[in-house]
Design an enzyme around this catalytic site. Structure first.
Site, short mmCIF file in Angstrom:
data_model
loop_
_atom_site.label_atom_id
_atom_site.label_comp_id
_atom_site.label_asym_id
_atom_site.label_seq_id
_atom_site.Cartn_x
_atom_site.Cartn_y
_atom_site.Cartn_z
CG ASP A 220 -1.61 -1.35 1.38
OD1 ASP A 220 -2.48 -1.66 0.57
OD2 ASP A 220 -1.24 -2.13 2.28
CG HIS B 203 -3.12 -5.36 2.88
ND1 HIS B 203 -2.79 -4.41 1.93
CD2 HIS B 203 -3.24 -6.52 2.20
CE1 HIS B 203 -2.72 -4.98 0.74
NE2 HIS B 203 -3.01 -6.26 0.88
C1 LMR Z 1 -3.11 -6.91 -2.94
O1 LMR Z 1 -3.36 -5.92 -2.25
O2 LMR Z 1 -2.88 -6.84 -4.15
C2 LMR Z 1 -3.07 -8.27 -2.31
O3 LMR Z 1 -3.32 -8.16 -0.94
C3 LMR Z 1 -4.02 -9.23 -2.95
C4 LMR Z 1 -5.48 -8.86 -2.72
O4 LMR Z 1 -6.27 -9.76 -2.42
O5 LMR Z 1 -5.83 -7.69 -2.86
#
Ligand code: LMR
Length: 330
Positions: free
Chosen positions: A157, A185
């Protein structure tokens, strides 16, 4: 020599990570022993990965061990990249994976606590990364392992936020400093430009506040889903690169640069938690020196920042309750 365990070693992210470890991205010329952990169904694919690593002929690879047993993979490990997990598909949220993935992290946390090197640096990439890391840290701590060493990936991120700013400001990513990603996340994360700079100028003098809050924040927070929709599969190049950035900076230090890492809040002094309760794995801006991360201290936060920080903390508390309700935090 460093011993580096990689779970999900035959999966797309694992495969990508291994090539770059062999190229010296994290440890330079120091030799490494790779411990490749896979589920029994992927052992055949793992054979192919090993053939390729042999063919890579990297002088940095001292030994390769392939196994479906975490005790073998983690024995004496100095670093563990926990990538192996079921990936999400279009239409799912990351927390939908908790049910299927949390059990894996409970076992791996326990085994890490029993057999890994006491300073083993653990990076959880498999989703939902923060709560998987919480589960792993809980079980590792019961075995006497320092939970501060079990972290989750929000560098993806962080890098996405840098990419968005660099693209808009028409500068290279290297010109962007002091971005921060707070929280989970997930869609509640807070990609923060309050302290960021672009070539030394405050980022919010270059990018207007509405563009940041109305466009950049949701773009970064939902980028994983957008990649899945467009590519038909979750991110690989950016996820593997971010996983290695996380470990490289933890090993080599950041020389005062801010990076974002999700870390167990119970291992932080209260003033470093910025109001987030103990007992979640939460992303903060950190700096790293001599293998120790420190949350950037004494930031003056605005009401907006506090509100967003609290919202993501509340989501993590909900995820913790779900994990506990399913018996993963006994
Ligand atoms: C991402 O952010 O690309 C990874 O965590 C995969 C997802 O499921 O988003």
């Amino acid at each position: 020599m460093k011993i580096v365990a990689v779970s999900g070693a035959a999966g797309n992210i694992g495969y990508n990570v291994l090539g770059r470890l062999a190229d010296g991205y994290v440890y330079g010329d120091e030799p490494i022993e790779l411990r490749l952990l896979e589920v029994p169904q992927a052992v055949q694919a793992l054979d192919g990965v090993i053939m390729e690593l042999v063919d890579h002929a990297s002088p940095r690879i001292a030994n390769i061990v392939a196994t479906d047993d975490p005790e073998v993979a983690f024995d004496g490990a100095h670093a563990a990249l926990l990538i192996g997990s079921a990936p999400r598909k279009d239409g799912m949220t990351r927390v939908d994976l908790l049910e299927v993935n949390a059990g894996i992290f409970a076992t791996q946390g326990r085994v890490l606590g029993q057999v890994a090197h006491p300073d083993c640096k653990v990076v959880v990439t498999g989703n939902p990364a923060n709560t998987n890391a919480l589960v792993a840290a809980h079980h590792a701590e019961k075995e006497g392992f320092n939970p501060a060493n079990i972290t989750a990936l929000t560098r993806l991120d962080h890098n996405r936020l840098i990419g968005q700013v660099a693209q808009r400001a028409r500068v290279s990513a290297g010109e962007i400093a002091q971005v921060a990603v707070w929280g989970n996340h997930s869609n509640t994360q807070f990609p923060d430009l309050t302290f960021a700079t672009v070539s030394g100028t405050p980022a919010l003098d270059v990018i207007d506040k509405d563009t940041w809050l109305d466009t950049i924040v949701p773009t970064v927070a939902t980028r994983g889903g957008a990649v899945i929709k467009a590519r038909g599969g979750s991110s690989v190049v950016s996820a593997s690169s971010a996983t290695l950035d996380h470990l490289r900076d933890w090993e080599q230090g950041t020389d005062g640069r801010w990076v974002s890492m999700a870390v167990p809040t119970q291992a932080l002094p209260e003033e470093a938690r910025y109001g987030v309760p103990a007992g979640v794995v939460y992303s903060y801006p950190v700096t790293i020196e001599n293998g120790i991360y420190t949350v950037v201290p004494q930031l003056e936060l605005t009401d907006l920042q506090r509100e967003r920080i609290t919202a993501s903390a509340n989501e993590l508390l909900d995820e913790r309750s779900t994990a506990a309700g399913k018996g993963h935090l006994d």
